[in-house]
Design a protein around this motif. Sequence first.
Motif, PDB file in Angstrom:
ATOM      1  N   SER A  16       0.835  -1.229  -0.080  1.00 30.21           N
ATOM      2  CA  SER A  16       0.063   0.008  -0.098  1.00 30.21           C
ATOM      3  C   SER A  16       0.897   1.149   0.009  1.00 30.21           C
ATOM      4  O   SER A  16       2.050   1.212   0.518  1.00 30.21           O
ATOM      5  CB  SER A  16      -0.854  -0.024   1.216  1.00 30.21           C
ATOM      6  OG  SER A  16      -1.608  -0.992   1.125  1.00 30.21           O
ATOM      7  N   ARG A  18       0.121   5.929   0.037  1.00 30.93           N
ATOM      8  CA  ARG A  18      -0.733   6.886   0.358  1.00 30.93           C
ATOM      9  C   ARG A  18      -0.233   8.208  -0.403  1.00 30.93           C
ATOM     10  O   ARG A  18       0.773   8.541   0.068  1.00 30.93           O
ATOM     11  CB  ARG A  18      -1.442   7.332   1.523  1.00 30.93           C
ATOM     12  CG  ARG A  18      -2.251   8.337   1.564  1.00 30.93           C
ATOM     13  CD  ARG A  18      -3.048   8.629   2.963  1.00 30.93           C
ATOM     14  NE  ARG A  18      -2.172   9.568   3.655  1.00 30.93           N
ATOM     15  CZ  ARG A  18      -2.484  10.292   4.753  1.00 30.93           C
ATOM     16  NH1 ARG A  18      -3.869  10.434   5.011  1.00 30.93           N
ATOM     17  NH2 ARG A  18      -1.897  11.273   5.329  1.00 30.93           N
ATOM     18  N   TYR A  59     -13.984   6.364 -10.613  1.00 35.00           N
ATOM     19  CA  TYR A  59     -12.793   5.375 -10.224  1.00 35.00           C
ATOM     20  C   TYR A  59     -12.718   4.765 -11.786  1.00 35.00           C
ATOM     21  O   TYR A  59     -13.661   4.232 -12.362  1.00 35.00           O
ATOM     22  CB  TYR A  59     -13.086   4.520  -9.156  1.00 35.00           C
ATOM     23  CG  TYR A  59     -12.855   5.020  -7.773  1.00 35.00           C
ATOM     24  CD1 TYR A  59     -13.947   5.123  -6.902  1.00 35.00           C
ATOM     25  CD2 TYR A  59     -11.626   5.304  -7.302  1.00 35.00           C
ATOM     26  CE1 TYR A  59     -14.009   5.649  -5.619  1.00 35.00           C
ATOM     27  CE2 TYR A  59     -11.308   5.793  -5.897  1.00 35.00           C
ATOM     28  CZ  TYR A  59     -12.490   6.033  -5.270  1.00 35.00           C
ATOM     29  OH  TYR A  59     -12.410   6.566  -3.929  1.00 35.00           O
ATOM     30  N   VAL A  63      -8.993   0.365 -10.899  1.00 32.00           N
ATOM     31  CA  VAL A  63      -8.463   0.778  -9.335  1.00 32.00           C
ATOM     32  C   VAL A  63      -9.758   0.184  -8.610  1.00 32.00           C
ATOM     33  O   VAL A  63      -9.344   0.568  -7.310  1.00 32.00           O
ATOM     34  CB  VAL A  63      -7.705   1.885  -9.266  1.00 32.00           C
ATOM     35  CG1 VAL A  63      -6.541   2.074 -10.229  1.00 32.00           C
ATOM     36  CG2 VAL A  63      -8.866   3.186  -9.424  1.00 32.00           C
ATOM     37  N   ARG A  66      -9.741  -1.114  -4.632  1.00 38.81           N
ATOM     38  CA  ARG A  66      -8.255  -0.954  -4.452  1.00 38.81           C
ATOM     39  C   ARG A  66      -7.782   0.283  -4.035  1.00 38.81           C
ATOM     40  O   ARG A  66      -6.958   0.438  -2.969  1.00 38.81           O
ATOM     41  CB  ARG A  66      -7.240  -1.642  -5.469  1.00 38.81           C
ATOM     42  CG  ARG A  66      -7.663  -2.887  -5.786  1.00 38.81           C
ATOM     43  CD  ARG A  66      -6.759  -3.338  -6.679  1.00 38.81           C
ATOM     44  NE  ARG A  66      -6.424  -2.781  -7.879  1.00 38.81           N
ATOM     45  CZ  ARG A  66      -5.129  -2.246  -8.086  1.00 38.81           C
ATOM     46  NH1 ARG A  66      -4.116  -2.250  -7.458  1.00 38.81           N
ATOM     47  NH2 ARG A  66      -5.183  -1.591  -9.513  1.00 38.81           N
ATOM     48  N   PHE A  67      -8.182   1.478  -4.635  1.00 39.10           N
ATOM     49  CA  PHE A  67      -7.786   3.138  -4.508  1.00 39.10           C
ATOM     50  C   PHE A  67      -9.075   3.445  -3.896  1.00 39.10           C
ATOM     51  O   PHE A  67     -10.174   3.391  -4.281  1.00 39.10           O
ATOM     52  CB  PHE A  67      -7.286   3.405  -5.646  1.00 39.10           C
ATOM     53  CG  PHE A  67      -6.246   3.117  -6.319  1.00 39.10           C
ATOM     54  CD1 PHE A  67      -5.568   1.865  -5.895  1.00 39.10           C
ATOM     55  CD2 PHE A  67      -5.507   3.778  -7.384  1.00 39.10           C
ATOM     56  CE1 PHE A  67      -4.439   1.449  -6.449  1.00 39.10           C
ATOM     57  CE2 PHE A  67      -4.358   3.404  -7.889  1.00 39.10           C
ATOM     58  CZ  PHE A  67      -3.731   1.960  -7.556  1.00 39.10           C
ATOM     59  N   LEU A  80      -4.761   9.768  -2.156  1.00 44.30           N
ATOM     60  CA  LEU A  80      -5.043   8.616  -2.896  1.00 44.30           C
ATOM     61  C   LEU A  80      -4.595   7.545  -2.110  1.00 44.30           C
ATOM     62  O   LEU A  80      -3.259   7.489  -2.219  1.00 44.30           O
ATOM     63  CB  LEU A  80      -4.569   8.696  -4.344  1.00 44.30           C
ATOM     64  CG  LEU A  80      -5.017   7.675  -5.128  1.00 44.30           C
ATOM     65  CD1 LEU A  80      -6.499   7.685  -5.564  1.00 44.30           C
ATOM     66  CD2 LEU A  80      -4.338   7.351  -6.664  1.00 44.30           C
ATOM     67  N   MET A  82      -3.701   3.929  -1.898  1.00 47.38           N
ATOM     68  CA  MET A  82      -3.622   2.636  -2.808  1.00 47.38           C
ATOM     69  C   MET A  82      -3.186   1.409  -2.006  1.00 47.38           C
ATOM     70  O   MET A  82      -2.333   1.465  -1.429  1.00 47.38           O
ATOM     71  CB  MET A  82      -2.467   2.958  -3.985  1.00 47.38           C
ATOM     72  CG  MET A  82      -2.655   4.551  -4.505  1.00 47.38           C
ATOM     73  SD  MET A  82      -1.650   4.747  -5.842  1.00 47.38           S
ATOM     74  CE  MET A  82       0.072   4.898  -4.659  1.00 47.38           C
ATOM     75  N   SER A  83      -3.999   0.548  -2.256  1.00 45.79           N
ATOM     76  CA  SER A  83      -3.916  -0.922  -1.563  1.00 45.79           C
ATOM     77  C   SER A  83      -3.937  -1.937  -2.646  1.00 45.79           C
ATOM     78  O   SER A  83      -4.371  -1.606  -3.797  1.00 45.79           O
ATOM     79  CB  SER A  83      -5.061  -1.033  -0.460  1.00 45.79           C
ATOM     80  OG  SER A  83      -4.979  -0.181   0.469  1.00 45.79           O
ATOM     81  N   LEU A  85      -1.356  -3.031  -4.421  1.00 42.00           N
ATOM     82  CA  LEU A  85      -0.930  -2.672  -5.658  1.00 42.00           C
ATOM     83  C   LEU A  85      -0.248  -3.766  -6.247  1.00 42.00           C
ATOM     84  O   LEU A  85       0.002  -4.968  -6.051  1.00 42.00           O
ATOM     85  CB  LEU A  85       0.143  -1.679  -5.190  1.00 42.00           C
ATOM     86  CG  LEU A  85      -0.196  -0.314  -4.759  1.00 42.00           C
ATOM     87  CD1 LEU A  85       0.798   0.452  -3.917  1.00 42.00           C
ATOM     88  CD2 LEU A  85      -0.706   0.394  -5.765  1.00 42.00           C
ATOM     89  N   ASP A  89       0.291  -1.030 -11.701  1.00 37.21           N
ATOM     90  CA  ASP A  89      -0.021   0.212 -11.335  1.00 37.21           C
ATOM     91  C   ASP A  89       1.166   1.162 -11.187  1.00 37.21           C
ATOM     92  O   ASP A  89       1.236   2.517 -11.006  1.00 37.21           O
ATOM     93  CB  ASP A  89      -0.533   0.257  -9.656  1.00 37.21           C
ATOM     94  CG  ASP A  89      -1.764  -0.510  -9.534  1.00 37.21           C
ATOM     95  OD1 ASP A  89      -2.008  -1.330  -8.678  1.00 37.21           O
ATOM     96  OD2 ASP A  89      -2.543  -0.153 -10.584  1.00 37.21           O
ATOM     97  N   TYR A  93       2.169   9.300 -10.957  1.00 35.45           N
ATOM     98  CA  TYR A  93       0.771   9.762 -10.734  1.00 35.45           C
ATOM     99  C   TYR A  93       0.679  11.433 -10.309  1.00 35.45           C
ATOM    100  O   TYR A  93       1.667  12.086  -9.984  1.00 35.45           O
ATOM    101  CB  TYR A  93       0.456   8.980  -9.225  1.00 35.45           C
ATOM    102  CG  TYR A  93       0.086   7.740  -9.522  1.00 35.45           C
ATOM    103  CD1 TYR A  93       1.049   6.832  -9.653  1.00 35.45           C
ATOM    104  CD2 TYR A  93      -1.329   7.253  -9.289  1.00 35.45           C
ATOM    105  CE1 TYR A  93       0.830   5.456  -9.910  1.00 35.45           C
ATOM    106  CE2 TYR A  93      -1.532   6.053  -9.567  1.00 35.45           C
ATOM    107  CZ  TYR A  93      -0.674   5.123  -9.898  1.00 35.45           C
ATOM    108  OH  TYR A  93      -0.931   3.790  -9.998  1.00 35.45           O
TER     109      TYR A  93
END
Length: 121
Positions: A16, A18, A59, A63, A66-67, A80, A82-83, A85, A89, A93
């Motif tokens: 993950s 952030r 979304y 994603v 997951r996001f 954002l 993000m898990s 991953l 991905d 960004y």
Amino acid sequence: VQLQASGGGLVQAGGSLRLSCAASGRGFSSYTMGWFRQAPGKERESVAEISWSGGIIYYADSVKGRFTISRDNAKNTVYLQMSSLKPEDTAVYYCARRGRIYSDSADYGDWGQGTLVTVSS
């Protein structure tokens, strides 16, 4: 306005991160914000968007689940989370702001500098 994205890095698949995007200036709460990404050799794509009203607008299918996009208007920051991953991905960004207040349809007019996310397999 200046948009400063941060939080990228190298993470293993399944991990993950952030991302944060801090905005300077006034009026942050009046603007719809979005996250985009661009992988090497690919076009930039929209990842997620959150309305000025706080509602989640969008979304990307890739994603969903997951996001999570969120915003803290007191801190002039959009996040954002993000898990789970995946290597796909991996991208730079970017955060961005729509060009008109109280609008979910105006073109994006202001962009941050980007933060690199690398997901290893």
